[in-house]
Design a protein around this motif. Structure first.
Motif, PDB file in Angstrom:
ATOM      1  N   ALA A 140     -10.163  47.847 -15.274  1.00  0.00           N
ATOM      2  CA  ALA A 140      -9.472  48.049 -16.541  1.00  0.00           C
ATOM      3  C   ALA A 140     -10.213  49.080 -17.384  1.00  0.00           C
ATOM      4  O   ALA A 140     -11.449  49.064 -17.447  1.00  0.00           O
ATOM      5  CB  ALA A 140      -9.359  46.727 -17.287  1.00  0.00           C
ATOM      6  N   GLY A 141      -9.445  49.966 -17.993  1.00  0.00           N
ATOM      7  CA  GLY A 141     -10.030  51.042 -18.777  1.00  0.00           C
ATOM      8  C   GLY A 141     -10.252  52.320 -17.987  1.00  0.00           C
ATOM      9  O   GLY A 141     -10.540  53.369 -18.569  1.00  0.00           O
ATOM     10  N   SER A 181       5.601  51.249 -22.800  1.00  0.00           N
ATOM     11  CA  SER A 181       4.392  50.558 -22.344  1.00  0.00           C
ATOM     12  C   SER A 181       3.289  51.518 -21.882  1.00  0.00           C
ATOM     13  O   SER A 181       2.129  51.103 -21.773  1.00  0.00           O
ATOM     14  CB  SER A 181       4.732  49.595 -21.207  1.00  0.00           C
ATOM     15  OG  SER A 181       5.325  50.300 -20.125  1.00  0.00           O
ATOM     16  N   ARG A 236      -0.989  56.782 -22.916  1.00  0.00           N
ATOM     17  CA  ARG A 236      -1.976  56.517 -21.856  1.00  0.00           C
ATOM     18  C   ARG A 236      -1.681  57.315 -20.590  1.00  0.00           C
ATOM     19  O   ARG A 236      -2.609  57.729 -19.885  1.00  0.00           O
ATOM     20  CB  ARG A 236      -1.993  55.026 -21.511  1.00  0.00           C
ATOM     21  CG  ARG A 236      -2.341  54.118 -22.676  1.00  0.00           C
ATOM     22  CD  ARG A 236      -2.530  52.667 -22.218  1.00  0.00           C
ATOM     23  NE  ARG A 236      -1.322  52.106 -21.633  1.00  0.00           N
ATOM     24  CZ  ARG A 236      -1.253  51.596 -20.403  1.00  0.00           C
ATOM     25  NH1 ARG A 236      -2.312  51.600 -19.625  1.00  0.00           N
ATOM     26  NH2 ARG A 236      -0.123  51.080 -19.962  1.00  0.00           N
ATOM     27  N   SER A 260      -6.810  54.717 -19.382  1.00  0.00           N
ATOM     28  CA  SER A 260      -6.878  53.426 -20.078  1.00  0.00           C
ATOM     29  C   SER A 260      -6.039  52.376 -19.369  1.00  0.00           C
ATOM     30  O   SER A 260      -5.253  51.650 -19.989  1.00  0.00           O
ATOM     31  CB  SER A 260      -6.411  53.578 -21.537  1.00  0.00           C
ATOM     32  OG  SER A 260      -7.184  54.546 -22.219  1.00  0.00           O
ATOM     33  N   LYS A 293      -4.591  49.142 -17.542  1.00  0.00           N
ATOM     34  CA  LYS A 293      -4.641  47.723 -17.856  1.00  0.00           C
ATOM     35  C   LYS A 293      -4.228  46.922 -16.615  1.00  0.00           C
ATOM     36  O   LYS A 293      -3.490  47.439 -15.767  1.00  0.00           O
ATOM     37  CB  LYS A 293      -3.672  47.408 -18.998  1.00  0.00           C
ATOM     38  CG  LYS A 293      -3.881  48.236 -20.245  1.00  0.00           C
ATOM     39  CD  LYS A 293      -2.796  47.935 -21.269  1.00  0.00           C
ATOM     40  CE  LYS A 293      -2.962  48.774 -22.529  1.00  0.00           C
ATOM     41  NZ  LYS A 293      -1.902  48.491 -23.537  1.00  0.00           N
ATOM     42  N   GLU A 336      -1.968  44.852 -16.332  1.00  0.00           N
ATOM     43  CA  GLU A 336      -0.504  44.807 -16.249  1.00  0.00           C
ATOM     44  C   GLU A 336       0.106  46.094 -15.708  1.00  0.00           C
ATOM     45  O   GLU A 336       1.320  46.161 -15.476  1.00  0.00           O
ATOM     46  CB  GLU A 336       0.115  44.477 -17.611  1.00  0.00           C
ATOM     47  CG  GLU A 336      -0.363  45.327 -18.752  1.00  0.00           C
ATOM     48  CD  GLU A 336      -1.491  44.662 -19.547  1.00  0.00           C
ATOM     49  OE1 GLU A 336      -2.413  44.099 -18.911  1.00  0.00           O
ATOM     50  OE2 GLU A 336      -1.455  44.738 -20.795  1.00  0.00           O
ATOM     51  N   ASP A 337      -0.705  47.123 -15.484  1.00  0.00           N
ATOM     52  CA  ASP A 337      -0.217  48.338 -14.834  1.00  0.00           C
ATOM     53  C   ASP A 337      -0.220  48.199 -13.309  1.00  0.00           C
ATOM     54  O   ASP A 337       0.262  49.094 -12.601  1.00  0.00           O
ATOM     55  CB  ASP A 337      -1.080  49.540 -15.215  1.00  0.00           C
ATOM     56  CG  ASP A 337      -0.980  49.901 -16.681  1.00  0.00           C
ATOM     57  OD1 ASP A 337      -2.028  50.193 -17.295  1.00  0.00           O
ATOM     58  OD2 ASP A 337       0.141  49.886 -17.230  1.00  0.00           O
ATOM     59  N   SER A 344      -9.392  43.163 -13.913  1.00  0.00           N
ATOM     60  CA  SER A 344      -9.837  42.871 -15.289  1.00  0.00           C
ATOM     61  C   SER A 344     -11.342  42.660 -15.360  1.00  0.00           C
ATOM     62  O   SER A 344     -12.021  42.586 -14.353  1.00  0.00           O
ATOM     63  CB  SER A 344      -9.115  41.634 -15.805  1.00  0.00           C
ATOM     64  OG  SER A 344      -9.350  40.551 -14.942  1.00  0.00           O
TER      65      SER A 344
END
Length: 129
Positions: free
Chosen positions: A14-15, A63, A67, A85, A87, A89-90, A129
């Motif tokens: 993540a990120g 969404s 990004r 960036s 996440k 959920e991507d 995550s």
């Protein structure tokens, strides 16, 4: 025969960032709008981004706005999706798509799957995550 081949997927924290590529053949690439969609397990395929033939107009799902960046290189018959960036959920399989030769026929913003005739095989993006 039209072929769309995606690449660049993978596992990222993540990120982090990834850049997807889609190489097209068998069509006059420079006159086509191109789209990126994604499909997570158990969910319907959803719009991510699209770009018109000249590259001057782009569209994004809410969404991913701010990004993700879609771009194209008509000389290389390729479309790209820079994803920053990221996440969890991507996480999904990402597909590039092209409309039929007579053009996209869906709603504004090139966001409907029914407006596209040609699809790649997809590339997996997993965000931990």
């Amino acid at each position: 025969q039209v072929q769309l081949v995606e690449s660049g997927g993978g596992l990222v924290q993540a990120g982090g960032s990834l850049r997807l590529s889609c190489a097209a053949s068998g069509l006059t690439f420079s006159i086509y709008a191109m789209g990126w969609f994604r499909q997570a397990p158990g969910k319907e395929r959803e719009f991510v981004a699209a770009i018109r033939w000249s590259g001057g107009t782009t569209y994004y799902a809410d969404s991913v706005k701010g990004r993700f960046t879609i771009s194209r290189d008509n000389a290389k018959n390729s479309v790209y999706l820079q994803m920053n960036s990221l996440k969890p959920e991507d996480t999904a399989v990402y597909y590039c798509a092209a409309p039929p030769p007579w053009g996209y026929s869906g709603s504004d913003g090139y966001s409907e799957t029914k407006g596209y005739d040609y699809w790649g095989q997809g590339t997996q993006v997993t965000v931990s995550s």
